[in-house]
Scaffold this motif. Structure first.
Motif, PDB file in Angstrom:
ATOM      1  N   GLU A 193       0.933  -1.210  -0.120  1.00 29.37           N
ATOM      2  CA  GLU A 193      -0.009  -0.236  -0.026  1.00 29.37           C
ATOM      3  C   GLU A 193       0.810   1.239  -0.036  1.00 29.37           C
ATOM      4  N   LEU A 194       2.124   1.051   0.936  1.00 30.38           N
ATOM      5  CA  LEU A 194       2.864   2.505   0.825  1.00 30.38           C
ATOM      6  C   LEU A 194       3.861   2.466  -0.031  1.00 30.38           C
ATOM      7  N   GLY A 195       3.981   1.403  -0.796  1.00 30.32           N
ATOM      8  CA  GLY A 195       5.215   1.442  -1.854  1.00 30.32           C
ATOM      9  C   GLY A 195       6.680   1.371  -1.637  1.00 30.32           C
ATOM     10  N   PHE A 196       6.766   0.606  -0.193  1.00 29.18           N
ATOM     11  CA  PHE A 196       8.030   0.431   0.346  1.00 29.18           C
ATOM     12  C   PHE A 196       8.947  -0.864  -0.738  1.00 29.18           C
ATOM     13  N   ASP A 197      10.100  -0.680  -0.684  1.00 28.87           N
ATOM     14  CA  ASP A 197      10.833  -1.594  -1.442  1.00 28.87           C
ATOM     15  C   ASP A 197      11.003  -2.965  -0.618  1.00 28.87           C
ATOM     16  N   ALA A 198      10.921  -2.829   0.543  1.00 31.04           N
ATOM     17  CA  ALA A 198      10.996  -4.147   1.288  1.00 31.04           C
ATOM     18  C   ALA A 198      10.261  -3.764   2.756  1.00 31.04           C
ATOM     19  N   CYS A 199      10.084  -4.543   3.564  1.00 32.82           N
ATOM     20  CA  CYS A 199       9.586  -4.343   5.109  1.00 32.82           C
ATOM     21  C   CYS A 199       9.948  -5.689   5.999  1.00 32.82           C
ATOM     22  N   ILE A 200      10.705  -5.473   6.948  1.00 33.26           N
ATOM     23  CA  ILE A 200      11.179  -6.730   7.929  1.00 33.26           C
ATOM     24  C   ILE A 200      10.427  -6.592   9.016  1.00 33.26           C
ATOM     25  N   ASP A 201      10.113  -7.917   9.415  1.00 27.38           N
ATOM     26  CA  ASP A 201       9.261  -8.035  10.576  1.00 27.38           C
ATOM     27  C   ASP A 201      10.249  -7.965  11.996  1.00 27.38           C
ATOM     28  N   HIS A 202      10.365  -6.987  12.673  1.00 28.77           N
ATOM     29  CA  HIS A 202      11.241  -7.148  13.501  1.00 28.77           C
ATOM     30  C   HIS A 202      10.915  -8.220  14.661  1.00 28.77           C
ATOM     31  N   LYS A 203       9.884  -8.952  14.772  1.00 27.57           N
ATOM     32  CA  LYS A 203       9.463  -9.973  15.618  1.00 27.57           C
ATOM     33  C   LYS A 203      10.146 -11.078  15.104  1.00 27.57           C
ATOM     34  N   SER A 204      10.686 -11.512  13.924  1.00 31.54           N
ATOM     35  CA  SER A 204      10.974 -12.607  13.278  1.00 31.54           C
ATOM     36  C   SER A 204      12.562 -12.670  14.219  1.00 31.54           C
ATOM     37  N   PRO A 205      12.657 -14.292  14.366  1.00 37.37           N
ATOM     38  CA  PRO A 205      13.659 -14.738  15.120  1.00 37.37           C
ATOM     39  C   PRO A 205      15.227 -14.559  14.248  1.00 37.37           C
ATOM     40  N   ASP A 206      15.009 -14.339  12.909  1.00 34.82           N
ATOM     41  CA  ASP A 206      16.279 -13.867  12.196  1.00 34.82           C
ATOM     42  C   ASP A 206      16.213 -12.467  11.544  1.00 34.82           C
ATOM     43  N   ALA A 208      17.725  -9.774  12.097  1.00 28.76           N
ATOM     44  CA  ALA A 208      19.083  -9.079  11.582  1.00 28.76           C
ATOM     45  C   ALA A 208      19.531  -9.631  10.145  1.00 28.76           C
ATOM     46  N   GLU A 209      19.263 -10.913  10.171  1.00 26.17           N
ATOM     47  CA  GLU A 209      19.778 -11.475   8.794  1.00 26.17           C
ATOM     48  C   GLU A 209      18.961 -11.013   7.731  1.00 26.17           C
ATOM     49  N   LEU A 210      17.708 -11.117   7.986  1.00 26.41           N
ATOM     50  CA  LEU A 210      16.762 -10.621   7.077  1.00 26.41           C
ATOM     51  C   LEU A 210      16.810  -9.035   6.584  1.00 26.41           C
ATOM     52  N   LEU A 211      17.122  -8.222   7.635  1.00 22.50           N
ATOM     53  CA  LEU A 211      17.286  -6.955   7.207  1.00 22.50           C
ATOM     54  C   LEU A 211      18.718  -6.838   6.538  1.00 22.50           C
ATOM     55  N   ALA A 212      19.750  -7.558   6.707  1.00 21.55           N
ATOM     56  CA  ALA A 212      20.838  -7.305   6.043  1.00 21.55           C
ATOM     57  C   ALA A 212      20.798  -7.942   4.574  1.00 21.55           C
ATOM     58  N   LYS A 213      19.754  -8.743   4.106  1.00 20.35           N
ATOM     59  CA  LYS A 213      19.580  -9.242   2.948  1.00 20.35           C
ATOM     60  C   LYS A 213      18.812  -8.085   2.003  1.00 20.35           C
ATOM     61  N   ALA A 214      17.857  -7.464   2.963  1.00 21.68           N
ATOM     62  CA  ALA A 214      17.076  -6.377   2.342  1.00 21.68           C
ATOM     63  C   ALA A 214      17.815  -5.106   1.894  1.00 21.68           C
ATOM     64  N   CYS A 215      19.165  -4.945   2.518  1.00 21.95           N
ATOM     65  CA  CYS A 215      19.842  -3.853   2.497  1.00 21.95           C
ATOM     66  C   CYS A 215      21.181  -4.192   2.078  1.00 21.95           C
ATOM     67  N   GLY A 227      14.607   2.247  18.499  1.00 21.63           N
ATOM     68  CA  GLY A 227      15.708   1.777  19.689  1.00 21.63           C
ATOM     69  C   GLY A 227      15.682   0.340  19.856  1.00 21.63           C
ATOM     70  N   GLY A 228      16.173  -0.088  21.065  1.00 21.88           N
ATOM     71  CA  GLY A 228      16.280  -1.613  21.252  1.00 21.88           C
ATOM     72  C   GLY A 228      16.926  -2.494  20.241  1.00 21.88           C
ATOM     73  N   LYS A 229      16.413  -3.781  19.889  1.00 22.18           N
ATOM     74  CA  LYS A 229      17.087  -4.591  19.038  1.00 22.18           C
ATOM     75  C   LYS A 229      16.924  -4.303  17.815  1.00 22.18           C
ATOM     76  N   VAL A 230      15.998  -3.257  17.203  1.00 21.12           N
ATOM     77  CA  VAL A 230      15.911  -2.991  15.976  1.00 21.12           C
ATOM     78  C   VAL A 230      17.184  -2.134  15.719  1.00 21.12           C
ATOM     79  N   LEU A 231      17.687  -1.162  16.557  1.00 23.03           N
ATOM     80  CA  LEU A 231      19.049  -0.484  16.479  1.00 23.03           C
ATOM     81  C   LEU A 231      19.954  -1.343  16.205  1.00 23.03           C
ATOM     82  N   ASP A 232      19.829  -2.517  17.266  1.00 23.08           N
ATOM     83  CA  ASP A 232      21.231  -3.386  16.973  1.00 23.08           C
ATOM     84  C   ASP A 232      21.385  -3.953  15.843  1.00 23.08           C
ATOM     85  N   GLY A 233      20.112  -4.317  15.032  1.00 24.50           N
ATOM     86  CA  GLY A 233      20.193  -4.943  13.775  1.00 24.50           C
ATOM     87  C   GLY A 233      20.729  -4.026  12.695  1.00 24.50           C
ATOM     88  N   VAL A 234      20.299  -2.575  12.743  1.00 29.20           N
ATOM     89  CA  VAL A 234      20.766  -1.664  11.976  1.00 29.20           C
ATOM     90  C   VAL A 234      22.106  -1.146  11.887  1.00 29.20           C
TER      91      VAL A 234
END
Length: 345
Positions: A193-206, A208-215, A227-234
């Motif tokens: 709906e918003l046109g993002f290229d990708a969106c990663i579920d921060h509740k997913s156990p992996d 950080a790995e999914l975010l790295a693949k999307a970037c 903040g929190g674990k989202v910032l840790d992954g970024v």
């Protein structure tokens, strides 16, 4: 009890919460309708904005704004109708944007009040896409993030009123946009709906790995809301000279102590130095208030042309505001959460 013409319901701060607010944090009291005197007007609240910053105002810890005092009406942005006026420039029937707080009625001398006309098409939008959240997204991204076409933007809380707007502006400016949100439904909305290229579920156990693949080319701008674990992954994905507008850290608002785990502050400082990273916090009207007319004109044009989409979550009844606010802090909202104080007629 719904809003009446004879009683003023008010949610006052009853205690300073330790951790998450509870049913005892705010107390509902009733009083007679206030009366507007010379140079004043009486406002009837129709919509109340719910925003994460309110949790900070419940605390008496040092901050950029004074805390709400025990026994005071909880602060908040509102859309209100003028129902009596002895104030030049404001007539009965006008809708106004004000900071009248969590109550049915308020007296105002016009300070920090903006006229919206008598019948705007979407009055509650002045609390969202055309108000503080939209302005926060626009200014933080364009003035601090300074994205360039072809760069990668990552944005946390990607379907909230700020994050959703950040991502859409990023696409308008020619960037790759990767959202981070909680749950598959929100992630699907960000992409479809918003046109993002990708969106990663921060509740997913992996996550950080999914975010790295999307970037695959790293992250040039990270718009921080969580903040929190989202910032840790970024953090490991930030490119040299990346910019990080720090808008909020909602994962920490109910925290009562420092997070568990090793001290990573020195590691973070090393990353800032070696990669020449720019982290900048901001308070929207303190830092960018003079830019509001420019924002309003540009955002209105994007909305009218269909370049920006907006999702609003209306909850009826002032009596439901505390539970709705607690849910907001838990991430239960899907879009901008607003209380409709005045029942639909």
């Amino acid at each position: 009890m719904t809003q009446t013409d004879t009683v003023n319901r008010q949610w006052i701060l009853a205690e300073r919460p330790v951790g998450e607010p509870t049913d005892q944090t705010l107390k509902l009291v009733e009083s007679p309708l206030p009366v507007a005197g010379p140079g004043e007007m009486l406002l009837r609240i129709e919509y109340l904005s719910l925003d994460p910053y309110m949790r900070g105002r419940m605390s008496d810890a040092p901050s950029y704004a004074p805390p709400v005092q025990i026994g005071e009406v909880m602060t908040g942005g509102t859309v209100a109708r003028v129902i009596a006026s002895q104030l030049d420039g404001f007539e009965v029937g006008d809708l106004v944007l004000s900071r009248s707080g969590w109550q049915d009625y308020a007296v105002s001398d016009g300070t920090e009040v903006a006229k919206l006309g008598k019948a705007p098409a979407h009055p509650s939008w002045s609390l969202g896409i055309l108000g503080m959240p939209g302005f926060t997204a626009w200014a933080g991204l364009t003035r601090i993030g300074e994205p360039k076409a072809g760069e990668t933007i990552a944005v946390a809380a990607a379907t909230g009123p700020v994050g959703a707007t950040v991502g859409q502006i990023g696409k308008i400016l020619g960037c790759r946009v990767v959202g981070i949100a909680g749950g598959p439904e929100k992630c699907a909305y960000a992409v479809e709906e918003l046109g993002f290229d990708a969106c990663i579920d921060h509740k997913s156990p992996d996550f950080a790995e999914l975010l790295a693949k999307a970037c695959p080319d790293g992250i040039d701008v990270y718009y921080e809301n969580v903040g929190g674990k989202v910032l840790d992954g970024v953090l490991p994905l930030l490119n040299p000279n990346a910019r990080v507008p720090v808008c909020g850290i909602i994962s920490q608002y109910n925290a009562t102590s420092l997070p568990e785990g090793p001290d990573r502050l020195n590691w973070l400082m090393a990353q800032i130095l070696r990669k020449k990273l720019k982290f900048q916090g901001f308070i929207i009207f303190d830092d960018f208030g003079h830019l509001y007319p420019e924002f309003a004109a540009q955002m209105s044009g994007w909305i009218e042309s269909g370049k920006i989409r907006y999702r609003e979550e209306i909850i009826d009844g002032l009596e439901n505001a505390p539970r709705a606010f607690i849910g907001l802090l838990r991430g239960e909202n899907f879009g901008k959460r607003v209380i409709r104080v005045r029942p639909a007629e």
